[in-house]
Scaffold this motif. Structure first.
Motif, PDB file in Angstrom:
ATOM      1  N   LEU A  84      31.611 -24.810  -9.173  1.00  0.00           N
ATOM      2  CA  LEU A  84      32.465 -24.388 -10.287  1.00  0.00           C
ATOM      3  C   LEU A  84      32.681 -22.876 -10.266  1.00  0.00           C
ATOM      4  O   LEU A  84      33.788 -22.398 -10.548  1.00  0.00           O
ATOM      5  N   VAL A  85      31.634 -22.122  -9.915  1.00  0.00           N
ATOM      6  CA  VAL A  85      31.781 -20.667  -9.793  1.00  0.00           C
ATOM      7  C   VAL A  85      32.769 -20.321  -8.688  1.00  0.00           C
ATOM      8  O   VAL A  85      33.620 -19.435  -8.835  1.00  0.00           O
ATOM      9  N   GLU A  86      32.668 -21.028  -7.585  1.00  0.00           N
ATOM     10  CA  GLU A  86      33.532 -20.766  -6.439  1.00  0.00           C
ATOM     11  C   GLU A  86      35.002 -20.927  -6.799  1.00  0.00           C
ATOM     12  O   GLU A  86      35.868 -20.223  -6.275  1.00  0.00           O
ATOM     13  N   GLN A  87      35.293 -21.829  -7.729  1.00  0.00           N
ATOM     14  CA  GLN A  87      36.676 -22.135  -8.081  1.00  0.00           C
ATOM     15  C   GLN A  87      37.144 -21.425  -9.350  1.00  0.00           C
ATOM     16  O   GLN A  87      38.277 -21.596  -9.765  1.00  0.00           O
ATOM     17  N   ALA A  88      36.276 -20.602  -9.949  1.00  0.00           N
ATOM     18  CA  ALA A  88      36.601 -19.947 -11.224  1.00  0.00           C
ATOM     19  C   ALA A  88      37.238 -18.581 -11.005  1.00  0.00           C
ATOM     20  O   ALA A  88      36.975 -17.897 -10.016  1.00  0.00           O
ATOM     21  N   ASP A  89      38.068 -18.185 -11.953  1.00  0.00           N
ATOM     22  CA  ASP A  89      38.580 -16.810 -12.003  1.00  0.00           C
ATOM     23  C   ASP A  89      37.644 -15.905 -12.785  1.00  0.00           C
ATOM     24  O   ASP A  89      37.458 -14.736 -12.439  1.00  0.00           O
ATOM     25  N   VAL A  90      37.100 -16.445 -13.863  1.00  0.00           N
ATOM     26  CA  VAL A  90      36.260 -15.644 -14.767  1.00  0.00           C
ATOM     27  C   VAL A  90      35.051 -16.478 -15.163  1.00  0.00           C
ATOM     28  O   VAL A  90      35.181 -17.675 -15.464  1.00  0.00           O
ATOM     29  N   LEU A  91      33.883 -15.870 -15.161  1.00  0.00           N
ATOM     30  CA  LEU A  91      32.682 -16.467 -15.751  1.00  0.00           C
ATOM     31  C   LEU A  91      32.320 -15.636 -16.965  1.00  0.00           C
ATOM     32  O   LEU A  91      32.233 -14.402 -16.878  1.00  0.00           O
ATOM     33  N   VAL A  92      32.126 -16.295 -18.096  1.00  0.00           N
ATOM     34  CA  VAL A  92      31.745 -15.604 -19.331  1.00  0.00           C
ATOM     35  C   VAL A  92      30.369 -16.109 -19.743  1.00  0.00           C
ATOM     36  O   VAL A  92      30.138 -17.320 -19.808  1.00  0.00           O
ATOM     37  N   THR A  93      29.459 -15.187 -20.011  1.00  0.00           N
ATOM     38  CA  THR A  93      28.111 -15.569 -20.419  1.00  0.00           C
ATOM     39  C   THR A  93      27.617 -14.662 -21.540  1.00  0.00           C
ATOM     40  O   THR A  93      27.945 -13.476 -21.570  1.00  0.00           O
ATOM     41  N   ASN A  94      26.863 -15.231 -22.472  1.00  0.00           N
ATOM     42  CA  ASN A  94      26.092 -14.403 -23.404  1.00  0.00           C
ATOM     43  C   ASN A  94      24.606 -14.743 -23.313  1.00  0.00           C
ATOM     44  O   ASN A  94      23.833 -14.441 -24.214  1.00  0.00           O
ATOM     45  N   ILE A  95      24.226 -15.366 -22.194  1.00  0.00           N
ATOM     46  CA  ILE A  95      22.813 -15.541 -21.875  1.00  0.00           C
ATOM     47  C   ILE A  95      22.271 -14.186 -21.419  1.00  0.00           C
ATOM     48  O   ILE A  95      22.926 -13.454 -20.689  1.00  0.00           O
ATOM     49  N   ARG A  96      21.080 -13.840 -21.863  1.00  0.00           N
ATOM     50  CA  ARG A  96      20.546 -12.532 -21.501  1.00  0.00           C
ATOM     51  C   ARG A  96      20.456 -12.388 -19.979  1.00  0.00           C
ATOM     52  O   ARG A  96      20.129 -13.352 -19.270  1.00  0.00           O
ATOM     53  N   PRO A  97      20.757 -11.185 -19.467  1.00  0.00           N
ATOM     54  CA  PRO A  97      20.840 -10.995 -18.017  1.00  0.00           C
ATOM     55  C   PRO A  97      19.604 -11.456 -17.257  1.00  0.00           C
ATOM     56  O   PRO A  97      19.713 -12.011 -16.157  1.00  0.00           O
ATOM     57  N   ARG A  98      18.414 -11.230 -17.799  1.00  0.00           N
ATOM     58  CA  ARG A  98      17.206 -11.653 -17.091  1.00  0.00           C
ATOM     59  C   ARG A  98      17.165 -13.168 -16.938  1.00  0.00           C
ATOM     60  O   ARG A  98      16.739 -13.692 -15.899  1.00  0.00           O
ATOM     61  N   ALA A  99      17.594 -13.888 -17.964  1.00  0.00           N
ATOM     62  CA  ALA A  99      17.611 -15.343 -17.881  1.00  0.00           C
ATOM     63  C   ALA A  99      18.640 -15.815 -16.860  1.00  0.00           C
ATOM     64  O   ALA A  99      18.393 -16.775 -16.108  1.00  0.00           O
ATOM     65  N   MET A 100      19.796 -15.151 -16.824  1.00  0.00           N
ATOM     66  CA  MET A 100      20.797 -15.502 -15.811  1.00  0.00           C
ATOM     67  C   MET A 100      20.241 -15.261 -14.408  1.00  0.00           C
ATOM     68  O   MET A 100      20.466 -16.061 -13.487  1.00  0.00           O
ATOM     69  N   ALA A 101      19.487 -14.188 -14.231  1.00  0.00           N
ATOM     70  CA  ALA A 101      18.888 -13.908 -12.924  1.00  0.00           C
ATOM     71  C   ALA A 101      17.864 -14.977 -12.550  1.00  0.00           C
ATOM     72  O   ALA A 101      17.800 -15.412 -11.391  1.00  0.00           O
ATOM     73  N   ARG A 102      17.072 -15.424 -13.537  1.00  0.00           N
ATOM     74  CA  ARG A 102      16.085 -16.468 -13.250  1.00  0.00           C
ATOM     75  C   ARG A 102      16.756 -17.766 -12.814  1.00  0.00           C
ATOM     76  O   ARG A 102      16.208 -18.543 -12.034  1.00  0.00           O
ATOM     77  N   LEU A 103      17.968 -18.017 -13.334  1.00  0.00           N
ATOM     78  CA  LEU A 103      18.717 -19.211 -12.962  1.00  0.00           C
ATOM     79  C   LEU A 103      19.448 -19.036 -11.631  1.00  0.00           C
ATOM     80  O   LEU A 103      20.104 -19.975 -11.157  1.00  0.00           O
ATOM     81  N   GLY A 104      19.324 -17.867 -11.034  1.00  0.00           N
ATOM     82  CA  GLY A 104      20.054 -17.606  -9.800  1.00  0.00           C
ATOM     83  C   GLY A 104      21.533 -17.424 -10.026  1.00  0.00           C
ATOM     84  O   GLY A 104      22.349 -17.712  -9.143  1.00  0.00           O
ATOM     85  N   LEU A 105      21.888 -16.919 -11.211  1.00  0.00           N
ATOM     86  CA  LEU A 105      23.300 -16.768 -11.581  1.00  0.00           C
ATOM     87  C   LEU A 105      23.632 -15.322 -11.938  1.00  0.00           C
ATOM     88  O   LEU A 105      24.481 -15.063 -12.783  1.00  0.00           O
ATOM     89  N   SER A 106      22.985 -14.383 -11.282  1.00  0.00           N
ATOM     90  CA  SER A 106      23.329 -12.987 -11.501  1.00  0.00           C
ATOM     91  C   SER A 106      24.680 -12.690 -10.869  1.00  0.00           C
ATOM     92  O   SER A 106      25.154 -13.424  -9.988  1.00  0.00           O
ATOM     93  N   TYR A 107      25.288 -11.592 -11.299  1.00  0.00           N
ATOM     94  CA  TYR A 107      26.584 -11.226 -10.723  1.00  0.00           C
ATOM     95  C   TYR A 107      26.474 -10.998  -9.222  1.00  0.00           C
ATOM     96  O   TYR A 107      27.337 -11.431  -8.450  1.00  0.00           O
ATOM     97  N   GLU A 108      25.417 -10.333  -8.796  1.00  0.00           N
ATOM     98  CA  GLU A 108      25.268 -10.001  -7.385  1.00  0.00           C
ATOM     99  C   GLU A 108      25.238 -11.265  -6.521  1.00  0.00           C
ATOM    100  O   GLU A 108      25.873 -11.309  -5.445  1.00  0.00           O
ATOM    101  N   GLU A 109      24.546 -12.304  -6.986  1.00  0.00           N
ATOM    102  CA  GLU A 109      24.493 -13.555  -6.220  1.00  0.00           C
ATOM    103  C   GLU A 109      25.837 -14.273  -6.216  1.00  0.00           C
ATOM    104  O   GLU A 109      26.283 -14.785  -5.176  1.00  0.00           O
TER     105      GLU A 109
END
Length: 400
Positions: A84-109
């Motif tokens: 879904l990320v591969e096919q998206a134009d925009v990802l919007v999140t209000n999950i705290r950045p550390r939690a996104m990183a733990r999920l392997g969903l940081s911007y860098e990845e």
């Protein structure tokens, strides 16, 4: 179809700030895919409902979206979210950045997977400061951004505005930032990460009004816009209710005094005779106006103000605003049929476009309602989808 038709938004937001932002994008025509946990967005449970998990607050910030329920803590869900990320134009999140990183969903990845991805993080605080990891909620931000203090300066007790104004204002700021990034990508072809902090956004808005003498170094006063802080700046009590009026310019005041048979006051009382004098005596001006307004009914005043071309409105309740003649004439409140929730009232999109008209594309979804459809579009087979449901990575919509 809307001006954002063809833009795909991956919505990893919950509660209010993020969902409100993505609803606006969906109303404008974007294909918004809301990704929920198996437990669902907590606001599903707020307010009276006909069915569990379909409360009114959720339905009023999650229309114009499709919904998939993925357990992102399970490794079996990772292929789905990455596709879904591969096919998206925009990802919007209000999950705290550390939690996104733990999920392997940081911007860098995710940027390695999709370099065109615009990654919009709605955060509580600027991530370079000491508050970066703190949780943020509307009440906290109202207090921290001086909203509660404004009530004190106006002569009352510290209070919150009885609406989630920080969540919604920052949500709109997020929409602005996302659309700016979309426009920039048209030139560069590259995505980027944007952060929209609640605290700084709200301080910027409130202090824009109230910096006052604190704008200067050294300060000329303690800050605060006197008119906004006057204790009598509020709806005026009439003989039978309340009316909201803003007698602001010299012309307003002259016509107002003429309309009530006291035209000489504008020229004989210096406290009313000019904008500068009125601002210097604002507490007296509003107090005297309040005494005058008490002498007639609301309907009488609305008629007087309209004939004098003085800005005025009735003070609506949550119920009476639905019968406001202007909103009735423009069809702002409409009724729709929800597939599971029956007849609902729905507010129109308040913005209009002459060539690409907008309207809500679909009512708020049930939890996981479109999961199989979304994954099939992404390229997963029926067997793949069934396997994800079996191992708990994908949660199907509950049957009534």
């Amino acid at each position: 179809m809307g001006p954002l038709a063809g833009v795909r938004i991956l919505d990893l937001t919950t509660v209010l700030m993020g969902p409100y932002a993505t609803q606006i994008l969906g109303d404008f025509g974007a294909d918004v895919i809301k990704v929920e946990s198996p437990d669902g967005d907590v606001v599903r449970q707020i307010g009276p409902a006909r069915h569990p998990d379909m409360g009114p607050l959720f339905m009023n910030v999650n229309r114009s979206k499709r919904d998939i329920a993925l357990d992102l803590k399970r490794p079996e869900a990772r292929p789905a979210i990455l596709k879904l990320v591969e096919q998206a134009d925009v990802l919007v999140t209000n999950i705290r950045p550390r939690a996104m990183a733990r999920l392997g969903l940081s911007y860098e990845e995710l940027a390695e997977l999709n370099p065109r991805l615009i990654y919009a993080a709605l955060v509580g605080y600027d991530q370079t400061g000491p508050y970066a990891d703190r949780p943020a909620y509307d009440d906290l931000i109202q207090g921290g951004s001086c909203i509660a203090h404004g009530f004190v300066r106006a002569g009352g007790q510290p209070s919150y505005v009885p609406a989630a104004v920080a969540d919604r204002i920052v949500g709109m700021a997020g929409v602005n930032a996302i659309l700016a990034a979309v426009i920039e990508r048209m030139r560069s072809g590259q995505g980027q990460k944007i952060e929209i902090p609640m605290f700084e956004t709200m301080v910027s808005m409130i202090m824009g009004d109230h910096m006052g003498g604190l704008t200067f170094d050294p300060p000329l006063d303690q800050g605060g816009y006197a008119r906004h802080l006057s204790p009598d700046r509020r709806p005026y009590q009439t003989q039978d209710g309340y009316v909201c009026a803003l007698i602001y310019t010299d012309g307003h005041w002259q016509r107002f005094f003429d309309a009530i048979g006291r035209g000489e006051m504008f020229t004989t009382d210096d406290r009313f005779s000019s904008f500068t004098n009125r601002m210097a005596n604002i507490d007296f001006v509003y107090s005297e106006l309040g005494k005058i307004i008490r002498t007639k009914t609301t309907a009488e005043w609305l008629d007087i103000f309209e004939r004098a071309d003085v800005p005025a409105m009735p003070m609506h309740s949550y119920e009476s605003v639905m019968q406001d003649p202007h909103l009735v004439a423009t069809g702002f409140f409409d009724t729709i049929e929800h597939p599971s929730e029956g007849t609902l009232r729905q507010m129109a999109v308040p913005v209009s476009f002459s060539r690409t008209p907008v309207k809500p594309s679909r009512p708020a979804p049930r939890l996981g309602e479109h999961g199989a459809e979304i994954l099939a579009e992404a390229g997963f087979s029926d067997d793949d989808i069934a396997q994800m449901q079996q191992n708990g990575a994908l949660c199907a919509m509950k049957k009534d």
